[in-house]
Write an enzyme that holds these catalytic residues in place. Structure first.
Site: not given
Length: 319
Positions: A50, A112, A216, A219, A223, A279
């Site tokens: 990352y 990974h 989760s 798509p 994008l 939140k």
């Protein structure tokens, strides 16, 4: 608001809801982590690949310094990249990643991908990505067993409390469990209503591995990467079934998708730049979907995998 936890087979408690660091920009990463800690997040899911582990560590250090949280209250996850699968490369890169985060141990350190790529010296390029120093996709020779034995030594040396796997098939998990001295605590996979991977999830849970879902929201995350099947797929947030269930429960579509996972004991690691959604994403455990609703959402399965090396033009046909 804090997330409920799940007990791993290693004996440690892992929050059921965490904050994923994939595609979190370097210039905002430290602040995003700091604010997420303020909102109650305790699990942060990072990775060498990352490219934001230094900034993530800065956000955590600031939160600890300001008294928002103690290190032992956090659950920090990172991942071993494909270029470091050789047995003698695992510990040095783990130590580098710990130094980048500014911590002494990972709560969970994950393989990974089940792919060994040719070693790239971090001094040449870091993170190395998928290509070798020749700018080609070059496979390495390390077996999963060699890599896993080195992962186990990280636990022995207290560099990682738990170790896990990601993007493994059921067959690979079966094989790994034949020789593992320390069983993987978790299996992290792409999991959303368009790709439920039911057999894999059930098998992992039966073997005592906690499943963590990434992507989760289907798509949505892909994008901006112009992954064609993501571009061609209807957004889950706008799917009539998901919207109607959300309206019925007075929740957002995102909360419904996350609760669909957590209600089945699957951990989730969404991210959001929006404080309100941050939140809301944490509030996905204290209420229940009906069994029929869970079944209906699972019925959207189309076997659509978005995180596939082939989709990025890389010939690594692991799925």
């Amino acid at each position: 608001m804090a997330s409920p936890t799940v007990k791993l087979n290693s004996g440690y408690d892992m929050p059921l809801v965490g904050f994923g660091l994939w595609k979190v920009n370097n210039d905002t990463c430290a602040d995003q982590i700091y604010h997420a800690i303020k909102e109650g997040y305790r699990l942060f899911d990072g990775a060498c690949d990352y490219g934001n582990e230094v900034e993530a560590g800065q956000g955590i250090a600031r939160a600890i310094k300001d008294g928002l949280v103690k290190r032992e209250e956090l659950f920090i996850v990172s991942k071993l990249w494909n270029s470091f699968h050789d047995g003698d490369r695992v510990e040095p890169i783990c130590r580098k990643q710990l130094a980048d985060w500014g911590i002494d141990y990972f709560d969970l350190y994950i393989v990974h991908f089940p792919i060994s790529l040719k070693y790239v010296d971090p001094a040449v390029r870091y993170p190395p990505g998928w290509k070798s120093e020749k700018d080609e996709l070059e496979f390495g020779n390390a077996t999963i067993q060699e890599t896993w034995t080195a992962m186990e030594s990280l636990v022995d040396k207290k560099l990682a409390r738990s170790i896990g796997i990601s993007n493994f098939s059921a067959q690979l998990v079966m094989d790994l469990l034949r020789y593992a001295r320390i069983r993987p605590a978790t299996l992290q996979i792409e999991h959303h209503p368009y790709l439920t991977q039911t057999r894999l999830v059930e098998y992992a849970q039966k073997e005592g591995l906690t499943v963590t879902a990434y992507s989760s929201f289907g798509p949505l995350s892909f994008l901006e990467l112009s992954v064609q099947n993501a571009v061609d797929s209807p957004p889950l947030f706008e799917h009539q079934l998901v919207k109607s269930i959300a309206e019925k429960h007075g929740r957002t579509p995102a909360q419904v998708l996350l609760r669909w996972a957590t209600q089945r004991g699957i951990a989730v690691i969404p991210k959001s730049n929006n404080p309100q959604r941050l939140k809301q994403n944490l509030d996905v455990t204290g209420w229940n979907l009906e069994e029929e609703e869970i079944k209906a959402i699972s019925g959207l399965d189309r076997g659509l995998r978005f995180n596939d090396p082939l989709g990025y033009g890389l010939y690594a046909p692991i799925f």
